[in-house]
Motif scaffolding. Structure first.
Motif, PDB file in Angstrom:
ATOM      1  N   THR A  25      97.246  45.426  60.636  1.00 11.63           N
ATOM      2  CA  THR A  25      97.685  44.334  59.554  1.00 11.63           C
ATOM      3  C   THR A  25      97.835  44.761  58.628  1.00 11.63           C
ATOM      4  O   THR A  25      97.377  46.280  57.704  1.00 11.63           O
ATOM      5  N   PHE A  28      99.228  43.955  52.248  1.00 16.82           N
ATOM      6  CA  PHE A  28      99.534  41.680  51.220  1.00 16.82           C
ATOM      7  C   PHE A  28      99.544  42.111  49.659  1.00 16.82           C
ATOM      8  O   PHE A  28      98.768  43.093  49.406  1.00 16.82           O
ATOM      9  N   ASN A 102     101.264  36.952  57.662  1.00 16.25           N
ATOM     10  CA  ASN A 102     102.302  38.826  57.550  1.00 16.25           C
ATOM     11  C   ASN A 102     103.689  37.839  56.542  1.00 16.25           C
ATOM     12  O   ASN A 102     104.429  38.256  56.266  1.00 16.25           O
ATOM     13  N   TYR A 152     108.580  36.368  61.655  1.00 14.49           N
ATOM     14  CA  TYR A 152     107.491  37.147  62.491  1.00 14.49           C
ATOM     15  C   TYR A 152     108.497  38.680  63.679  1.00 14.49           C
ATOM     16  O   TYR A 152     108.730  39.858  63.427  1.00 14.49           O
TER      17      TYR A 152
END
Length: 226
Positions: A25, A28, A102, A152
């Protein structure tokens, strides 16, 4: 790439029930509050409905193709929060939770919510066009979440996702770029849409396709400004 075991062992749980995992990931820039709120709201409503006369709630608030404007058209959105069973809830919310953060981070909260709403509308609309006389309520968040999946794949095409391939007691992780997994997903949806139109499936794959189209359109419209 076969044999790429994820570092987090909890990912074996979705892997064993046939759900894809995200290998890593990115950092963010904001907390995915919209994604969390949608997940919690959907869980609360879906569980309540399943425990309190689900047939009533589904008939009253599901999207019915031959009456698309009933309740002033609000069933397009109320149907998003209704699900037909435990696996239906878990699978939809898994995709929302894993991939939605995301997309929310990339689009921003307002555009992210607008995309999900538009994808839900498009999914219901395509389903209604295909079944104009249909009276069976359409429920589930799949249309809106399909928009997330498509966005995505186009926004993060090289992100590593994986599936756990199993044959009896033999299993291997298969890691692949998101764009390739999405291509595989599209093939499955097209085959499912053929089954749906032929009367062999009660799953609205057309709603998935309609939602995915909105996700791709959103990526196209925002790609130079992100």
């Amino acid at each position: 790439d076969f044999g790429a075991v994820p570092m987090e062992y909890w990912k074996f749980i979705p892997g064993f029930i046939g759900l894809p995992i995200e290998y890593e990931t990115d950092r963010f820039y904001s907390r995915p509050l919209v994604t969390w709120l949608l997940c919690l709201t959907t869980i609360a409503i879906s569980v309540y409905v399943l425990l309190h006369n689900p047939e009533y709630w589904i008939i009253e608030f599901g999207f019915v193709p031959n009456a698309p404007l009933r309740l002033w058209g609000l069933t397009v959105f109320s149907s998003f929060f209704l699900h037909g069973g435990f696996y239906h809830i878990v699978s939809n919310l898994y995709f929302l939770f894993v991939f939605g953060d995301n997309v929310e981070d990339a689009l921003g909260k307002s555009r992210y919510l607008q995309m999900i709403a538009a994808a839900a509308i498009a999914g219901c609309a395509l389903h209604a066009v295909a079944h104009p006389d249909g009276s069976t309520p359409l429920i589930g968040a799949s249309g809106g979440i399909s928009g997330i999946i498509a966005y995505y794949a186009f926004r993060f095409p090289r992100a590593n996702v994986g599936l756990l391939i199993r044959f009896g007691f033999w299993f291997r992780w298969w890691r692949t770029p998101a764009w390739f997994m999405f291509l595989f997903w599209v093939i499955v949806q097209l085959f499912g849409a053929w089954l749906q139109m032929s009367g062999y499936s009660h799953v609205s794959f057309l709603a998935h396709i309609g939602g995915a189209a909105v996700g791709i359109a959103t990526w196209w419209a925002t790609r130079e400004r992100i």
